[in-house]
Design an enzyme around this catalytic site. Structure first.
Site, short mmCIF file in Angstrom:
data_model
loop_
_atom_site.label_atom_id
_atom_site.label_comp_id
_atom_site.label_asym_id
_atom_site.label_seq_id
_atom_site.Cartn_x
_atom_site.Cartn_y
_atom_site.Cartn_z
N ARG A 1 -10.81 -13.51 34.84
CA ARG A 1 -9.38 -13.36 34.56
C ARG A 1 -8.97 -11.91 34.39
NH1 ARG A 1 -8.56 -18.78 32.23
NH2 ARG A 1 -6.40 -19.02 31.69
N ARG B 1 0.97 -17.26 28.43
CA ARG B 1 -0.16 -17.40 29.35
C ARG B 1 0.22 -16.93 30.75
NH1 ARG B 1 -1.14 -23.51 27.92
NH2 ARG B 1 -2.35 -23.57 29.85
P1 AP5 Z 1 -7.52 -22.44 30.54
O1 AP5 Z 1 -8.05 -23.68 29.94
O2 AP5 Z 1 -8.26 -21.85 31.69
O3 AP5 Z 1 -6.00 -22.64 30.89
P2 AP5 Z 1 -5.06 -22.05 32.07
O4 AP5 Z 1 -5.61 -21.04 32.98
O5 AP5 Z 1 -3.85 -21.66 31.35
O6 AP5 Z 1 -4.92 -23.20 33.05
P3 AP5 Z 1 -4.66 -24.69 32.74
O7 AP5 Z 1 -5.93 -25.35 32.35
O8 AP5 Z 1 -3.48 -24.82 31.82
O9 AP5 Z 1 -4.14 -25.18 34.16
P4 AP5 Z 1 -4.93 -25.71 35.42
O10 AP5 Z 1 -4.70 -24.73 36.54
O11 AP5 Z 1 -6.33 -26.09 35.11
O12 AP5 Z 1 -4.05 -26.99 35.74
P5 AP5 Z 1 -4.39 -28.55 35.65
O13 AP5 Z 1 -5.30 -28.91 36.77
O14 AP5 Z 1 -4.76 -28.95 34.29
O15 AP5 Z 1 -7.45 -21.33 29.40
C1 AP5 Z 1 -6.89 -21.60 28.13
C2 AP5 Z 1 -7.02 -20.39 27.23
O16 AP5 Z 1 -8.41 -20.09 27.02
C3 AP5 Z 1 -6.42 -19.09 27.78
O17 AP5 Z 1 -5.05 -19.00 27.49
C4 AP5 Z 1 -7.27 -18.04 27.04
O18 AP5 Z 1 -6.83 -17.88 25.71
C5 AP5 Z 1 -8.65 -18.68 27.01
N1 AP5 Z 1 -9.47 -18.33 28.18
C6 AP5 Z 1 -9.97 -19.20 29.11
N2 AP5 Z 1 -10.68 -18.55 30.05
C7 AP5 Z 1 -10.64 -17.24 29.72
C8 AP5 Z 1 -11.16 -16.07 30.31
N3 AP5 Z 1 -11.88 -16.10 31.46
N4 AP5 Z 1 -10.92 -14.87 29.70
C9 AP5 Z 1 -10.22 -14.81 28.55
N5 AP5 Z 1 -9.68 -15.88 27.94
C10 AP5 Z 1 -9.88 -17.10 28.51
O19 AP5 Z 1 -2.96 -29.15 36.03
C11 AP5 Z 1 -1.89 -29.13 35.08
C12 AP5 Z 1 -1.13 -30.48 35.09
O20 AP5 Z 1 -0.46 -30.64 36.33
C13 AP5 Z 1 -2.06 -31.70 34.96
O21 AP5 Z 1 -1.42 -32.65 34.15
C14 AP5 Z 1 -2.20 -32.24 36.39
O22 AP5 Z 1 -2.36 -33.64 36.41
C15 AP5 Z 1 -0.90 -31.80 37.03
N6 AP5 Z 1 -1.10 -31.41 38.43
C16 AP5 Z 1 -2.13 -30.68 38.95
N7 AP5 Z 1 -1.97 -30.48 40.28
C17 AP5 Z 1 -0.76 -31.09 40.60
C18 AP5 Z 1 -0.04 -31.23 41.83
N8 AP5 Z 1 -0.48 -30.72 42.98
N9 AP5 Z 1 1.15 -31.89 41.77
C19 AP5 Z 1 1.62 -32.41 40.59
N10 AP5 Z 1 0.95 -32.32 39.41
C20 AP5 Z 1 -0.23 -31.66 39.41
#
Ligand code: AP5
Ligand code: MG
Ligand code: ZN
Length: 214
Positions: A88, A172
């Protein structure tokens, strides 16, 4: 084969990583999931990370790179890794190069999920997961086939993430734009970046990723 799924919060990294695990026998390595596990377990890492995550800011580069290194050590060399939410920052990108080299591995693809940020808040605030197996669902886009029962394991308890509120999601996204999007050129220079339209339906996104990996 080792790949990175890159994209802002809610882009679908976790959703697609879970499908790749099932279809290609790869392993999802989500630093977010690892950190949430550490918070639940109350480890020293979890105690440090909790407040930072609740604000939507990034945890330190050292902590997440150590988590990834440990997972790769525990994992078979023949299993492909799907990096979800890591790297990241530029420092994490160079740490990953060093870690992969040490494990005799290399990156094959960086897949950027291109999404419209306005739609992401709805995706994230509607998201919930199975409390037992972690399968992902959504209030509007992906309900379990039987209401209240997990498709994967039959459990009836679900949970929501504490950082999935609108204010934290905005932070975020700011972090993503400022620190994560700028690492793309590192991989563009190596010619391994592919872009997928993440606004398509979940199945179509999976189809596009399959085509890249084939
Ligand atoms: P992290 O858990 O990685 O969260 P994020 O990057 O904010 O991403 P998300 O998990 O929220 O989204 P996603 O892309 O996985 O989407 P999803 O598939 O769930 O990180 C959380 C925290 O941890 C960070 O803020 C930081 O503090 C820390 N952290 C983690 N890694 C770090 C690092 N490397 N360095 C530093 N800090 C770190 O999809 C979302 C929703 O949309 C779901 O409900 C899904 O069903 C729906 N959905 C998915 N695709 C579609 C589609 N095509 N159409 C409709 N709905 C969809
Ligand atoms: Mg995720
Ligand atoms: Zn389940």
């Amino acid at each position: 084969m080792d790949i990175i799924l890159l994209g802002p919060p809610g882009a679908g990294k976790g959703t697609q990583a879970q499908r790749l695990e099932q279809r290609h026998g790869m392993r999802q390595l989500s630093t977010g999931d690892m950190l949430r596990g550490a918070v639940r377990a109350g480890t020293p890492v979890g105690l440090k990370a909790k407040a930072v995550m609740d604000r939507g800011e990034l945890v330190s580069d050292e902590i997440v790179s150590e988590l990834i290194d440990a997972e790769l050590t525990a994992m078979g060399d023949d299993v492909g890794a799907i990096f979800d939410g890591y790297p990241r920052t530029a420092a994490q990108a160079s740490a990953l190069d060093e870690i992969l080299a040490r494990h005799g591995r290399s990156l094959d693809h960086v897949i950027e999920l291109v999404v419209d940020e306005d739609a992401l808040v709805e995706r994230i605030t509607g998201r919930f997961t199975c409390a037992n197996c972690g399968a992902g669902y959504h209030d509007s886009f992906k309900q379990p086939a039987r209401p209240g029962v997990c498709d994967e394991c039959g459990a009836t308890e679900f949970k929501r993430r504490p950082d999935d509120n609108e204010e934290t999601v905005r932070t975020r996204m700011v972090e993503y734009r400022a620190k994560t999007a700028p690492i793309l050129p590192i991989y563009e220079e190596r010619g391994i970046v592919s872009r997928v339209d993440g606004m398509q339906a979940i199945d179509e996104v999976t189809g596009n990723i399959d085509a890249i990996l084939a």
